[in-house]
Enzyme design. Structure first.
Site, PDB file in Angstrom:
ATOM      1  N   SER A 239      -6.147  51.958 -28.247  1.00 51.96           N
ATOM      2  CA  SER A 239      -7.290  50.694 -28.341  1.00 51.96           C
ATOM      3  C   SER A 239      -6.741  49.851 -29.581  1.00 51.96           C
ATOM      4  CB  SER A 239      -8.522  51.500 -29.129  1.00 51.96           C
ATOM      5  OG  SER A 239      -8.268  51.907 -30.328  1.00 51.96           O
TER       6      SER A 239
ATOM      7  N   SER B 191      -8.169  49.121 -32.420  1.00 54.51           N
ATOM      8  CA  SER B 191      -8.778  49.132 -33.824  1.00 54.51           C
ATOM      9  C   SER B 191      -7.788  49.141 -34.943  1.00 54.51           C
ATOM     10  CB  SER B 191      -9.444  50.582 -33.814  1.00 54.51           C
ATOM     11  OG  SER B 191      -8.578  51.634 -33.896  1.00 54.51           O
TER      12      SER B 191
END
Length: 301
Positions: free
Chosen positions: A83, A85
């Site tokens: 991801s 993030s």
């Protein structure tokens, strides 16, 4: 009820397979010793060629499997970043090594701490089991230690450190974590489809880069999904309990972290991310790498 994620199931399977091969390895060693004794009692024994049995094949795997099992269980484990993030520190397609013994020696199946070896430090990039979904693992930066007060307001991080009697320099005051604007980055926010601002943040002894999405509401209570509201504390304030940590992604406004699911338990820690060993760039909706980002290989801050 036990909850295993994919990595846990792989560890359990590898442990069982290694043990099975160990049993066959012991069995074959015993058979060889008995064969040597038998040959010593027979004159002019002629060696016979024979096809390798399943038992011998499994026994031959033991040494390699044991080395792999030991390294993966207690030394280093590879992980892939799925991801955004932790951007810009970690990008999707980065493959990292996690140092398993940084925070303790754990059994490879049930993840119970056997030997304590250390504790997370502020600024560590830690891999851990997702407290809101034990079936997956997450990677975030450790922001708050047990006893700390964390405030995140108007895209600014504040920390009031927990003071200990041995720490003469601790002033027990809420202080803004220093950050310096660097540039408007080329990364686009998934929230409002705008370029994100890149800052350099000084988190204790650790200097690292973070991304902030501009033009978002300053009040964290307006964020979605709803944030984790700790009892008797304001919406933007969290006091870290004993045996727990507060973790956040470097992509501050595009990270589901302790602000949303609460505190990270010491028991959920897997290890400290230390090294990017390879990095692939993937085109949208494709699992085949389109490029190798050699410039990203190296130690992590």
């Amino acid at each position: 009820m036990l909850n295993f994620n994919t990595a846990d199931l792989f560890s359990a399977g590898l442990t069982i397979l290694t043990f099975v091969c160990f049993v066959f390895w012991l069995r074959e060693r015993k058979k060889k010793k008995m064969a040597v004794l038998a040959e010593s009692n027979v004159s002019e024994a002629k060696p016979q060629k024979k096809k390798q049995t399943t038992s011998e094949f499994l026994a031959s795997l033991f040494t390699v499997l044991f080395i792999v099992w030991f390294i993966r269980s207690f030394v280093f484990e590879p992980f892939q970043i799925p991801s955004r993030s932790m951007m810009p520190t970690l990008l999707p397609g980065d493959f990292i090594l996690v140092q398993k013994f940084s925070y303790g020696i754990y059994d490879p199946v049930f993840h119970h701490k056997i030997i304590p070896t250390g504790e997370p430090h502020r600024g560590d990039i830690a891999v851990f089991t997702d407290p809101s979904n034990p079936k997956i693992n997450l990677i975030k930066r450790i922001i708050g230690l047990p006893g700390d007060t964390i405030v995140y307001k108007d895209h600014q991080l504040y920390i009031k450190k927990a003071c200990h009697s041995a720490d003469k320099t601790c002033n027990n005051k809420l202080e803004a974590v220093p950050k310096t604007f660097l540039k408007q980055s080329s990364y686009i926010s998934e929230i409002n489809n705008q370029p994100m601002d890149e800052y350099k943040e000084q988190l204790g002894q650790v200097a690292h880069h973070i991304l902030i999405t501009p033009n978002l509401p300053p009040n964290i209570a307006e964020y979605y999904p709803p944030i984790y509201h700790q009892k008797n504390e304001p919406y933007d304030t969290w006091v870290v309990p004993k045996g727990h940590y507060f973790a956040m992604g470097d992509n501050r406004d595009n990270s589901k972290d302790s602000r949303y699911w609460g505190f990270l338990s010491e028991q959920d820690l897997i290890g400290k991310a230390t090294f990017i060993w390879i990095s692939f760039d993937f085109k949208k909706d494709s699992w085949i790498p389109s490029d190798v980002r050699f410039n990203r290989i190296g130690l992590l801050d």
